[in-house]
Design a protein around this motif. Structure first.
Motif, short mmCIF file in Angstrom:
data_model
loop_
_atom_site.label_atom_id
_atom_site.label_comp_id
_atom_site.label_asym_id
_atom_site.label_seq_id
_atom_site.Cartn_x
_atom_site.Cartn_y
_atom_site.Cartn_z
N SER A 14 0.82 -1.20 0.00
CA SER A 14 0.00 0.00 0.00
C SER A 14 0.86 1.26 0.00
CB SER A 14 -0.90 0.00 1.24
OG SER A 14 -1.47 1.27 1.45
N PRO A 15 0.78 2.05 -1.04
CA PRO A 15 1.51 3.32 -1.05
C PRO A 15 1.09 4.22 0.11
CG PRO A 15 0.73 2.80 -3.26
CD PRO A 15 0.12 1.80 -2.33
N TYR A 16 -0.20 4.21 0.46
CA TYR A 16 -0.69 5.02 1.57
C TYR A 16 -0.03 4.60 2.88
CZ TYR A 16 -3.60 6.86 5.26
OH TYR A 16 -4.02 7.48 6.40
N LEU A 17 0.00 3.30 3.16
CA LEU A 17 0.61 2.82 4.40
C LEU A 17 2.12 3.06 4.42
CD1 LEU A 17 -1.38 -0.49 5.03
CD2 LEU A 17 -1.62 1.71 6.22
N THR A 18 2.76 2.94 3.26
CA THR A 18 4.19 3.22 3.17
C THR A 18 4.46 4.69 3.49
OG1 THR A 18 4.52 1.48 1.55
CG2 THR A 18 6.19 3.20 1.63
N GLU A 19 3.65 5.57 2.91
CA GLU A 19 3.81 7.00 3.18
C GLU A 19 3.53 7.31 4.65
OE1 GLU A 19 1.49 11.05 1.93
OE2 GLU A 19 1.83 9.57 0.35
N ASP A 20 2.51 6.70 5.20
CA ASP A 20 2.17 6.90 6.61
C ASP A 20 3.30 6.42 7.52
OD1 ASP A 20 0.08 7.75 8.53
OD2 ASP A 20 0.13 5.63 9.11
N HIS A 21 3.89 5.29 7.17
CA HIS A 21 5.01 4.76 7.94
C HIS A 21 6.20 5.71 7.89
CE1 HIS A 21 7.86 1.91 9.63
NE2 HIS A 21 8.65 2.18 8.61
N GLN A 22 6.52 6.22 6.72
CA GLN A 22 7.63 7.16 6.59
C GLN A 22 7.38 8.43 7.40
OE1 GLN A 22 10.69 6.82 5.37
NE2 GLN A 22 10.13 4.69 5.08
N PHE A 23 6.14 8.90 7.40
CA PHE A 23 5.81 10.07 8.20
C PHE A 23 6.06 9.78 9.68
CE2 PHE A 23 2.82 12.25 10.97
CZ PHE A 23 3.12 13.57 10.68
N LEU A 24 5.63 8.63 10.14
CA LEU A 24 5.82 8.26 11.55
C LEU A 24 7.30 8.17 11.91
CD1 LEU A 24 4.65 7.41 14.28
CD2 LEU A 24 4.59 5.06 13.42
N VAL A 25 8.09 7.55 11.05
CA VAL A 25 9.53 7.42 11.28
C VAL A 25 10.17 8.80 11.38
CG1 VAL A 25 11.71 6.68 10.22
CG2 VAL A 25 9.75 5.12 10.28
N HIS A 26 9.83 9.69 10.45
CA HIS A 26 10.39 11.05 10.48
C HIS A 26 9.90 11.85 11.69
CE1 HIS A 26 11.17 10.23 6.11
NE2 HIS A 26 12.35 10.63 6.55
N PHE A 27 8.64 11.65 12.06
CA PHE A 27 8.08 12.34 13.23
C PHE A 27 8.79 11.89 14.51
CE2 PHE A 27 4.86 12.70 16.62
CZ PHE A 27 4.70 14.09 16.60
N GLN A 28 9.00 10.58 14.65
CA GLN A 28 9.71 10.06 15.82
C GLN A 28 11.13 10.63 15.87
OE1 GLN A 28 9.24 5.84 15.10
NE2 GLN A 28 7.58 5.69 16.56
N ARG A 29 11.79 10.69 14.75
CA ARG A 29 13.16 11.23 14.70
C ARG A 29 13.17 12.71 15.09
NH1 ARG A 29 18.19 9.05 12.96
NH2 ARG A 29 19.57 10.77 12.50
N LYS A 30 12.19 13.47 14.59
CA LYS A 30 12.10 14.89 14.94
C LYS A 30 11.88 15.06 16.44
CE LYS A 30 9.57 19.16 14.04
NZ LYS A 30 9.97 19.66 15.30
N MET A 31 11.03 14.24 17.04
CA MET A 31 10.79 14.34 18.48
C MET A 31 12.08 14.11 19.26
SD MET A 31 6.93 12.70 19.01
CE MET A 31 7.63 11.36 19.87
N ILE A 32 12.88 13.16 18.82
CA ILE A 32 14.16 12.89 19.48
C ILE A 32 15.09 14.09 19.31
CG2 ILE A 32 16.25 11.47 19.36
CD1 ILE A 32 14.32 9.11 18.63
N LEU A 33 15.21 14.59 18.10
CA LEU A 33 16.09 15.74 17.85
C LEU A 33 15.65 16.97 18.63
CD1 LEU A 33 16.69 15.29 14.03
CD2 LEU A 33 18.31 14.84 15.88
N ASP A 34 14.34 17.11 18.84
CA ASP A 34 13.82 18.27 19.57
C ASP A 34 14.23 18.27 21.04
OD1 ASP A 34 12.65 19.31 17.29
OD2 ASP A 34 10.61 18.71 17.83
#
Length: 88
Positions: A14-34
């Motif tokens: 699913s392209p939608y689920l792949t995109e959603d997963h990538q968003f989550l991975v980037h969001f988690q990384r941003k929270m750590i960097l913050d």
């Protein structure tokens, strides 16, 4: 966790689920960097902390290793503390 597990199984179809997963991975990384101090710039250390705090690590602790929430949280805390001690 069950919803995330089910989505991960279907993600590669699913392209939608792949995109959603990538968003989550980037969001988690941003929270750590913050929350890390700005002078912490070692990319290997940041990647190690990201891994230690990832959903995949949490899933392993809870499902494969069968740890209760409190024990899994203690493992994540100890791991991150050890990684941060490497920076000092």
């Amino acid at each position: 966790m069950p919803v995330k597990n089910a989505a991960d199984v279907q993600r590669f179809r699913s392209p939608y689920l792949t995109e959603d997963h990538q968003f989550l991975v980037h969001f988690q990384r941003k929270m750590i960097l913050d929350v890390l101090p700005p002078e912490m710039t070692d990319p290997v250390l940041i990647d190690a902390i990201d891994l230690a705090m990832s959903f995949e690590a949490w899933r392993r602790l809870r499902q494969e290793q069968g740890l209760p929430v409190e024990a899994a949280a203690a493992v994540v805390r100890k791991t991150v503390q050890a990684l941060l001690a490497c920076q000092a």
